[in-house]
Design a protein around this motif. Sequence first.
Motif, PDB file in Angstrom:
ATOM      1  N   ILE A  16       0.838  -1.193   0.000  1.00 51.08           N
ATOM      2  CA  ILE A  16       0.000   0.000   0.000  1.00 51.08           C
ATOM      3  C   ILE A  16       0.872   1.241   0.000  1.00 51.08           C
ATOM      4  CG2 ILE A  16      -1.832   1.247   1.219  1.00 51.08           C
ATOM      5  CD1 ILE A  16      -1.339  -2.257   2.288  1.00 51.08           C
ATOM      6  N   HIS A  17       0.619   2.131  -0.948  1.00 49.96           N
ATOM      7  CA  HIS A  17       1.324   3.410  -0.974  1.00 49.96           C
ATOM      8  C   HIS A  17       0.419   4.482  -0.407  1.00 49.96           C
ATOM      9  CE1 HIS A  17       3.842   1.267  -3.910  1.00 49.96           C
ATOM     10  NE2 HIS A  17       4.784   2.101  -3.526  1.00 49.96           N
ATOM     11  N   VAL A  18       0.911   5.156   0.614  1.00 44.94           N
ATOM     12  CA  VAL A  18       0.134   6.221   1.241  1.00 44.94           C
ATOM     13  C   VAL A  18       0.832   7.549   0.974  1.00 44.94           C
ATOM     14  CG1 VAL A  18      -0.698   7.138   3.438  1.00 44.94           C
ATOM     15  CG2 VAL A  18      -0.562   4.654   3.090  1.00 44.94           C
ATOM     16  N   GLN A  19       0.154   8.474   0.313  1.00 45.50           N
ATOM     17  CA  GLN A  19       0.706   9.825   0.138  1.00 45.50           C
ATOM     18  C   GLN A  19       0.518  10.584   1.439  1.00 45.50           C
ATOM     19  OE1 GLN A  19      -1.187  11.918  -3.027  1.00 45.50           O
ATOM     20  NE2 GLN A  19       0.187  11.148  -4.596  1.00 45.50           N
ATOM     21  N   LEU A  20       1.598  11.136   1.949  1.00 46.79           N
ATOM     22  CA  LEU A  20       1.503  11.877   3.202  1.00 46.79           C
ATOM     23  C   LEU A  20       1.010  13.296   2.921  1.00 46.79           C
ATOM     24  CD1 LEU A  20       4.835  10.642   4.832  1.00 46.79           C
ATOM     25  CD2 LEU A  20       2.511   9.710   5.094  1.00 46.79           C
ATOM     26  N   SER A  21       0.155  13.794   3.803  1.00 52.19           N
ATOM     27  CA  SER A  21      -0.412  15.126   3.545  1.00 52.19           C
ATOM     28  C   SER A  21       0.419  16.213   4.215  1.00 52.19           C
ATOM     29  CB  SER A  21      -1.865  15.183   3.999  1.00 52.19           C
ATOM     30  OG  SER A  21      -1.967  14.712   5.330  1.00 52.19           O
ATOM     31  N   THR A  22       1.687  16.239   3.850  1.00 53.71           N
ATOM     32  CA  THR A  22       2.570  17.317   4.316  1.00 53.71           C
ATOM     33  C   THR A  22       2.301  18.564   3.482  1.00 53.71           C
ATOM     34  OG1 THR A  22       4.191  16.417   2.791  1.00 53.71           O
ATOM     35  CG2 THR A  22       4.435  15.801   5.095  1.00 53.71           C
ATOM     36  N   TYR A  95      16.261   7.669 -11.010  1.00 46.16           N
ATOM     37  CA  TYR A  95      16.142   6.828  -9.819  1.00 46.16           C
ATOM     38  C   TYR A  95      15.116   7.459  -8.894  1.00 46.16           C
ATOM     39  CZ  TYR A  95      19.341  10.290  -7.733  1.00 46.16           C
ATOM     40  OH  TYR A  95      19.932  11.448  -7.311  1.00 46.16           O
ATOM     41  N   GLN A  96      14.533   6.611  -8.078  1.00 43.86           N
ATOM     42  CA  GLN A  96      13.598   7.072  -7.049  1.00 43.86           C
ATOM     43  C   GLN A  96      14.318   6.916  -5.727  1.00 43.86           C
ATOM     44  OE1 GLN A  96      10.676   4.099  -6.149  1.00 43.86           O
ATOM     45  NE2 GLN A  96       9.170   5.540  -5.340  1.00 43.86           N
ATOM     46  N   ILE A  97      14.216   7.913  -4.849  1.00 45.86           N
ATOM     47  CA  ILE A  97      14.803   7.723  -3.521  1.00 45.86           C
ATOM     48  C   ILE A  97      13.789   6.948  -2.681  1.00 45.86           C
ATOM     49  CG2 ILE A  97      15.799   8.780  -1.462  1.00 45.86           C
ATOM     50  CD1 ILE A  97      16.562  11.205  -3.131  1.00 45.86           C
ATOM     51  N   SER A  98      14.235   5.781  -2.206  1.00 43.66           N
ATOM     52  CA  SER A  98      13.365   4.889  -1.447  1.00 43.66           C
ATOM     53  C   SER A  98      14.187   4.294  -0.314  1.00 43.66           C
ATOM     54  CB  SER A  98      12.842   3.798  -2.387  1.00 43.66           C
ATOM     55  OG  SER A  98      11.976   2.921  -1.713  1.00 43.66           O
ATOM     56  N   GLN A  99      13.675   3.277   0.334  1.00 45.91           N
ATOM     57  CA  GLN A  99      14.478   2.564   1.317  1.00 45.91           C
ATOM     58  C   GLN A  99      14.506   1.104   0.915  1.00 45.91           C
ATOM     59  OE1 GLN A  99      12.602   3.953   5.131  1.00 45.91           O
ATOM     60  NE2 GLN A  99      14.609   4.927   5.379  1.00 45.91           N
ATOM     61  N   PHE A 100      15.564   0.413   1.234  1.00 50.35           N
ATOM     62  CA  PHE A 100      15.721  -0.935   0.714  1.00 50.35           C
ATOM     63  C   PHE A 100      15.959  -1.936   1.833  1.00 50.35           C
ATOM     64  CE2 PHE A 100      18.667  -3.970  -1.662  1.00 50.35           C
ATOM     65  CZ  PHE A 100      17.618  -4.677  -2.228  1.00 50.35           C
ATOM     66  N   ASP A 101      17.218  -2.196   2.168  1.00 49.24           N
ATOM     67  CA  ASP A 101      17.452  -3.297   3.112  1.00 49.24           C
ATOM     68  C   ASP A 101      17.222  -2.915   4.567  1.00 49.24           C
ATOM     69  OD1 ASP A 101      19.626  -1.656   3.005  1.00 49.24           O
ATOM     70  OD2 ASP A 101      21.139  -3.238   2.817  1.00 49.24           O
ATOM     71  N   GLU A 121       9.490   6.947   0.955  1.00 51.55           N
ATOM     72  CA  GLU A 121      10.028   7.160  -0.385  1.00 51.55           C
ATOM     73  C   GLU A 121       9.354   8.362  -1.005  1.00 51.55           C
ATOM     74  OE1 GLU A 121       9.273   3.285  -2.105  1.00 51.55           O
ATOM     75  OE2 GLU A 121       7.296   3.896  -2.822  1.00 51.55           O
ATOM     76  N   GLU A 122       9.720   8.638  -2.253  1.00 47.94           N
ATOM     77  CA  GLU A 122       9.110   9.766  -2.962  1.00 47.94           C
ATOM     78  C   GLU A 122       8.266   9.231  -4.109  1.00 47.94           C
ATOM     79  OE1 GLU A 122      11.977  12.164  -5.050  1.00 47.94           O
ATOM     80  OE2 GLU A 122      13.288  10.459  -5.443  1.00 47.94           O
ATOM     81  N   ASP A 123       7.197   9.950  -4.419  1.00 47.15           N
ATOM     82  CA  ASP A 123       6.326   9.535  -5.512  1.00 47.15           C
ATOM     83  C   ASP A 123       6.936   9.960  -6.848  1.00 47.15           C
ATOM     84  OD1 ASP A 123       4.134   8.373  -6.700  1.00 47.15           O
ATOM     85  OD2 ASP A 123       2.649   9.620  -5.687  1.00 47.15           O
ATOM     86  N   ASP A 145       3.171  15.203 -15.732  1.00 49.27           N
ATOM     87  CA  ASP A 145       2.913  16.300 -14.785  1.00 49.27           C
ATOM     88  C   ASP A 145       3.798  16.094 -13.567  1.00 49.27           C
ATOM     89  OD1 ASP A 145       2.012  18.130 -12.996  1.00 49.27           O
ATOM     90  OD2 ASP A 145      -0.062  17.388 -12.905  1.00 49.27           O
ATOM     91  N   PHE A 146       4.777  16.985 -13.404  1.00 52.16           N
ATOM     92  CA  PHE A 146       5.749  16.830 -12.313  1.00 52.16           C
ATOM     93  C   PHE A 146       5.265  17.396 -10.982  1.00 52.16           C
ATOM     94  CE2 PHE A 146       8.323  16.161 -16.048  1.00 52.16           C
ATOM     95  CZ  PHE A 146       9.086  15.071 -15.665  1.00 52.16           C
ATOM     96  N   ASN A 147       4.023  17.901 -10.945  1.00 51.71           N
ATOM     97  CA  ASN A 147       3.525  18.380  -9.647  1.00 51.71           C
ATOM     98  C   ASN A 147       3.575  17.276  -8.595  1.00 51.71           C
ATOM     99  OD1 ASN A 147       2.996  20.873 -10.690  1.00 51.71           O
ATOM    100  ND2 ASN A 147       0.768  20.599 -10.844  1.00 51.71           N
ATOM    101  N   ARG A 148       3.304  16.037  -9.011  1.00 53.36           N
ATOM    102  CA  ARG A 148       3.288  14.938  -8.053  1.00 53.36           C
ATOM    103  C   ARG A 148       4.696  14.416  -7.746  1.00 53.36           C
ATOM    104  NH1 ARG A 148       0.152   9.373  -9.339  1.00 53.36           N
ATOM    105  NH2 ARG A 148       2.217   8.833 -10.161  1.00 53.36           N
ATOM    106  N   ALA A 149       5.657  14.684  -8.614  1.00 54.74           N
ATOM    107  CA  ALA A 149       7.006  14.129  -8.425  1.00 54.74           C
ATOM    108  C   ALA A 149       7.598  14.601  -7.108  1.00 54.74           C
ATOM    109  CB  ALA A 149       7.907  14.556  -9.572  1.00 54.74           C
ATOM    110  N   GLY A 150       8.008  13.653  -6.273  1.00 52.30           N
ATOM    111  CA  GLY A 150       8.631  14.009  -5.004  1.00 52.30           C
ATOM    112  C   GLY A 150       7.661  14.094  -3.843  1.00 52.30           C
ATOM    113  N   THR A 151       6.378  13.790  -4.068  1.00 52.76           N
ATOM    114  CA  THR A 151       5.426  13.737  -2.946  1.00 52.76           C
ATOM    115  C   THR A 151       5.858  12.652  -1.969  1.00 52.76           C
ATOM    116  OG1 THR A 151       3.621  14.450  -4.373  1.00 52.76           O
ATOM    117  CG2 THR A 151       2.997  13.278  -2.362  1.00 52.76           C
TER     118      THR A 151
END
Length: 482
Positions: A16-22, A95-101, A121-123, A145-151
């Motif tokens: 499940i991907h949850v967009q945070l409402s920051t 690349y997407q900044i995420s977390q892995f191990d 991570e970032e959207d 549309d890059f408005n969402r990029a980095g959410t």
Amino acid sequence: MSGATDEFEAVIGLEIHVQLSTETKMFCGCRLSFGDEPNVHTCPICLGHPGVLPVPNRRAIEYGLQIAAALECDVAPRSIFHRKNYFYPDNPKAYQISQFDIPLASNGHLGEVRIHRAHLEEDAAKMIHVGTSGRIQGSDTSLVDFNRAGTPLVEIVTEPDLTSGAQVREWGQLLRATVKQLGVSNVNMEEGSLRCDANVSIRPVGSSGLGTKTEMKNMNSFRYLERGVEAEIERQKQLVASGERVVQETLHFDPSSGELHSLRSKEESHDYRYMPEPDLVPLAPDTAMLDAAAASLPELPAARAERYHSELGIQEGAARLLSVETEWAAFFEDVLGSDESIEPRVAANWVTGEFAGELRRQGEQDPADSRVSPKSLGNLVSMVSANRVSHGSAKSVLERMVADGSDPEAIVREQGLEQISDTGELQRIVDAAIEGNAKVAEQVRGGNEKAIGALVGAVMKETRGRADGGEVTRLLRQSLGL
Ligand code: ADP
Ligand code: ZN
Ligand code: MG
């Protein structure tokens, strides 16, 4: 269906991907938005220009810790950001900044489902496919549309603990309600603020191994996801029954046709060439941050359902329903608060049953917007409990209340719906019914007890539903010498 397909059971895990409402994005100061003109909330960082540096959003980390606390996860003392490399137009850095191990959180649970991990991570940017065919495949043009990029996102991954489409829907709704209650996301599935992928496999009943799974992408409602998962379980069972094998792939379920399409074969994690993000230090939340996250937790839906069930004696189904929808829980608690004599179990049944049903019939959704106040519903429930109005009459009173907000007492008075509590009056009507239906009465006396229904009906008709059915039956049996 019987036969071979019954010997298999489904195994399902969710991502499940949850967009945070920051206020702002995960690694830059651009505002979060939805529905704005495309590409207005961008900067060199979220557009992936060379040489820029990401700065983590403190609020997103706090929200992530709140989710971790709500899911009773262990929080890693030092979690690591990674680069997940892939080339696609929605991803300007490639690349997407995420977390892995070492993810932010792991080893939690929500209800009966274990949480494998939850990470930050970032959207990606949003792709809009336009073209004459109107379909994603074979469309003429794609826009970005890059408005969402980095959410900021939290990705929650469950263990494969679910076993049916219905359970996926119910648990998904519980998770959504939990995140909503935390106030860290608006969890709107239609807008993509909460997205759920389901991994589905089957295995012989009783075995503990895992079969080959398929992944169903991004359904925008839990009802559709339930149907998609059910369709996929059935497809896999049929495949196996006809001696074929399930192939690992990503699927799309079309709710309108009920069909499943293959999108692509699935990548493996080594395809992404994960590497530690050199521009970010490990994420090491201090005690104060962890304590603040724990202290911020409100009563969460699962705990509320448990309290409703064990303390208030409400049936599990109704308890769960009330807990998952916070506006219903609030309404219910106000009904209870309006009159101490109301039994919680009875109130819960009225709120989730008759009242919810009547709202739906009249095209309403949110009880808080209804013309019926908790106090007036409480009033009606009390009248029924005190046998002042029959259940049947109360339903028609409720219909009026929902339609025009009338006071239940007034409706009952106006329509003369008060139950006949005078046994003498009721006895006269019972006697008349026996006299007027002598043949039926004879049958009942002769041993055909079922025929008494016709006599009860006659009394109810005469009283226009203002008599208590149990009391009528009792008087009839008495008068017929049963
Ligand atoms: P992948 O490496 O393909 O992403 P993961 O092991 O990371 O797979 O698991 C991803 C999700 O799929 C998790 O929710 C997990 O519970 C679920 N999952 C893994 N294996 C299976 C399986 N055989 N059947 C159903 N779900 C599975
Ligand atoms: Zn930016
Ligand atoms: Mg994985």
